[in-house]
Design an enzyme around this catalytic site. Sequence first.
Site, mmCIF file in Angstrom:
data_model
loop_
_atom_site.group_PDB
_atom_site.id
_atom_site.type_symbol
_atom_site.label_atom_id
_atom_site.label_comp_id
_atom_site.label_asym_id
_atom_site.label_seq_id
_atom_site.Cartn_x
_atom_site.Cartn_y
_atom_site.Cartn_z
ATOM 1 N N LYS A 41 51.706 -17.265 -32.439
ATOM 2 C CA LYS A 41 50.331 -17.604 -32.034
ATOM 3 C C LYS A 41 50.003 -16.991 -30.664
ATOM 4 C CE LYS A 41 46.449 -19.433 -31.176
ATOM 5 N NZ LYS A 41 45.191 -19.118 -31.833
ATOM 6 N N CYS A 98 41.337 -19.310 -25.219
ATOM 7 C CA CYS A 98 42.568 -18.831 -25.869
ATOM 8 C C CYS A 98 43.059 -17.522 -25.243
ATOM 9 C CB CYS A 98 42.323 -18.623 -27.356
ATOM 10 S SG CYS A 98 42.119 -20.148 -28.269
HETATM 11 N N1 LIG Z 1 38.645 -23.735 -30.367
HETATM 12 C C1 LIG Z 1 39.249 -22.728 -30.964
HETATM 13 O O1 LIG Z 1 38.621 -21.837 -31.494
HETATM 14 C C2 LIG Z 1 40.761 -22.668 -31.053
HETATM 15 C C3 LIG Z 1 41.331 -21.655 -31.828
HETATM 16 C C4 LIG Z 1 42.699 -21.595 -31.933
HETATM 17 C C5 LIG Z 1 43.486 -22.532 -31.279
HETATM 18 N N2 LIG Z 1 42.911 -23.522 -30.510
HETATM 19 C C6 LIG Z 1 43.803 -24.478 -29.866
HETATM 20 O O2 LIG Z 1 43.581 -25.751 -30.437
HETATM 21 C C7 LIG Z 1 43.788 -26.766 -29.456
HETATM 22 C C8 LIG Z 1 42.573 -27.676 -29.395
HETATM 23 O O3 LIG Z 1 41.491 -26.896 -28.974
HETATM 24 P P1 LIG Z 1 39.974 -27.366 -29.121
HETATM 25 O O4 LIG Z 1 39.163 -26.129 -28.947
HETATM 26 O O5 LIG Z 1 39.786 -28.170 -30.344
HETATM 27 O O6 LIG Z 1 39.839 -28.308 -27.834
HETATM 28 P P2 LIG Z 1 38.618 -29.291 -27.504
HETATM 29 O O7 LIG Z 1 38.644 -29.479 -26.026
HETATM 30 O O8 LIG Z 1 37.373 -28.840 -28.181
HETATM 31 O O9 LIG Z 1 39.037 -30.653 -28.208
HETATM 32 C C9 LIG Z 1 40.155 -31.374 -27.843
HETATM 33 C C10 LIG Z 1 39.827 -32.853 -27.993
HETATM 34 O O10 LIG Z 1 41.014 -33.583 -27.735
HETATM 35 C C11 LIG Z 1 40.657 -34.787 -27.068
HETATM 36 N N3 LIG Z 1 41.855 -35.326 -26.445
HETATM 37 C C12 LIG Z 1 42.453 -34.968 -25.286
HETATM 38 N N4 LIG Z 1 43.563 -35.698 -25.086
HETATM 39 C C13 LIG Z 1 43.676 -36.537 -26.134
HETATM 40 C C14 LIG Z 1 44.617 -37.523 -26.511
HETATM 41 N N5 LIG Z 1 45.690 -37.792 -25.765
HETATM 42 N N6 LIG Z 1 44.402 -38.226 -27.639
HETATM 43 C C15 LIG Z 1 43.316 -37.958 -28.421
HETATM 44 N N7 LIG Z 1 42.402 -37.034 -28.115
HETATM 45 C C16 LIG Z 1 42.586 -36.317 -27.007
HETATM 46 C C17 LIG Z 1 39.557 -34.364 -26.127
HETATM 47 O O11 LIG Z 1 38.781 -35.469 -25.717
HETATM 48 C C18 LIG Z 1 38.787 -33.354 -26.975
HETATM 49 O O12 LIG Z 1 37.709 -33.947 -27.666
HETATM 50 C C19 LIG Z 1 44.083 -26.049 -28.151
HETATM 51 O O13 LIG Z 1 45.471 -25.931 -27.955
HETATM 52 C C20 LIG Z 1 43.505 -24.679 -28.381
HETATM 53 O O14 LIG Z 1 44.139 -23.700 -27.602
HETATM 54 C C21 LIG Z 1 41.564 -23.605 -30.405
#
Ligand SMILES: NC(=O)c1ccc[n+]([C@@H]2O[C@H](COP(=O)([O-])OP(=O)(O)OC[C@H]3O[C@@H](n4cnc5c(N)ncnc54)[C@H](O)[C@@H]3O)[C@@H](O)[C@H]2O)c1
Length: 427
Positions: free
Chosen positions: A200, A254
């Site tokens: 990744k 990312c």
């Molecule tokens: N957004 C993308 O396009 C994308 C693509 C590939 C990978 N990712 C990876 O996926 C992961 C999540 O990314 P995202 O974009 O969804 O983030 P985001 O910030 O949109 O959402 C994360 C959510 O997790 C919640 N959160 C934080 N701590 C928490 C806990 N202890 N318990 C429950 N909820 C909690 C936050 O309040 C938030 O709503 C990251 O590691 C990111 O790098 C994201």
Amino acid sequence: MKISVVGLGYIGLPTGAMLAEAGHEVCGFDVNAQLRSRLRAGEIPGTENPVRELAAKAIAEGRMRVSERIESADAYVICTPTPTIDNRPDLSFVEAAATAVAAAARPGDLIVLESTVPPGTTERIVGNALRRAGKKPGEFRIAHCPERVIPGNIVYELRHNARVIGGRTASDARYARDLYASFVDGELMLTDCTTAELVKVVENTYRDVNIAFANELALLAEELGVDVWETIELANKHPRVNILRPGPGVGGHCIPVDPHFLSNANPFSTELIQTARRVNERMPHRVVRRVVEYVPGEPAEKKIALLGAAYKADVDDARESPTQRVEELLRERGYRTCVYDPLVTSFSRPLCASLEEAVAEADALILMTDHAAFRAVEPGMAGGLMRGRVLIDARRFFDAESWRAAGFTTYVLGARASSSLADLAMA
Ligand SMILES: NC(=O)c1ccc[n+]([C@@H]2O[C@H](COP(=O)([O-])OP(=O)(O)OC[C@H]3O[C@@H](n4cnc5c(N)ncnc54)[C@H](O)[C@@H]3O)[C@@H](O)[C@H]2O)c1
């Protein structure tokens, strides 16, 4: 299966909704209480209609519940953020989620980490959380299934992308595969957790290095008097060459973040990766330097309009956006700034309400994000409202010729089409 999704952001919410659509009983939990109430009320954040529709339907039909805590389930899917602080991975959200999951999980349950993490994280953090909860990691199934969707096309890609599924053991990987097979049509490739974690971050690091190469070429091409866009297009006709596009910097949470997961793992074996990061981090400074060159005079008397707050075209996501950095650098130099973005609602500073407000009395216009909506921006309209007539196009988005015909001095990143500074001095 009953599935607990932890973290209902960009990734967790659509993933939960897809699982619900596939027939699972899904309960989602997010630490953000306001988000929980909004979701329960059917208010789905974001501008991606397929995500909104899918999530709204799953919640309205009761197939996906938003709970007040992490409920015990057959499988837990952790989708919490993994930002960096001072270029070091901040795994505190993953640790907190793993601790809460460990408290709820029972032997035999599957714990999947979807968040992007440095190699070695899943087994260490989930294993330690289970041990702290007085449980034996060997009695649980543990997997890392990194998410690879692209914002803007999340629902389609969730279903159709190939997925790498890393298991703590081969049997854990196969168990996780069966869960993903219930909603993914793409190929499911099994490996161990650490390889899946590395794959990744390698994917995003590859893109960061490739963009740094394009950015370096853009600056070189300007010095050589050659058009980098034409150069890249022609070079990419080679069947084994695929150079990405230059721009004002690399954003999103990312691509600019994940390379640090590798360089932190070993600073001495990652020199190319670190150099690429520096090249990309300097691009906002290059944009600001063009403002200084093309808009002579006292910065405090100059207003600069920035079009686009999102880090890339046609998304509402401004995280790590180059616009934030360019705006900060301009303000540090004393310029007044105004950022307009028709899609973004959350930004580091208040956004302008309209295009007209952004460009009114501006001395220069910087095109930062190539949103399709900006195609409608007419040089005549912008010029009529602006005080100065300078266009800085960091994406080669506009037709520079028509802007020059409307009296604009133009700078286009990496293009031959820029107005020369000598012409500017004569004007
Ligand atoms: N957004 C993308 O396009 C994308 C693509 C590939 C990978 N990712 C990876 O996926 C992961 C999540 O990314 P995202 O974009 O969804 O983030 P985001 O910030 O949109 O959402 C994360 C959510 O997790 C919640 N959160 C934080 N701590 C928490 C806990 N202890 N318990 C429950 N909820 C909690 C936050 O309040 C938030 O709503 C990251 O590691 C990111 O790098 C994201």
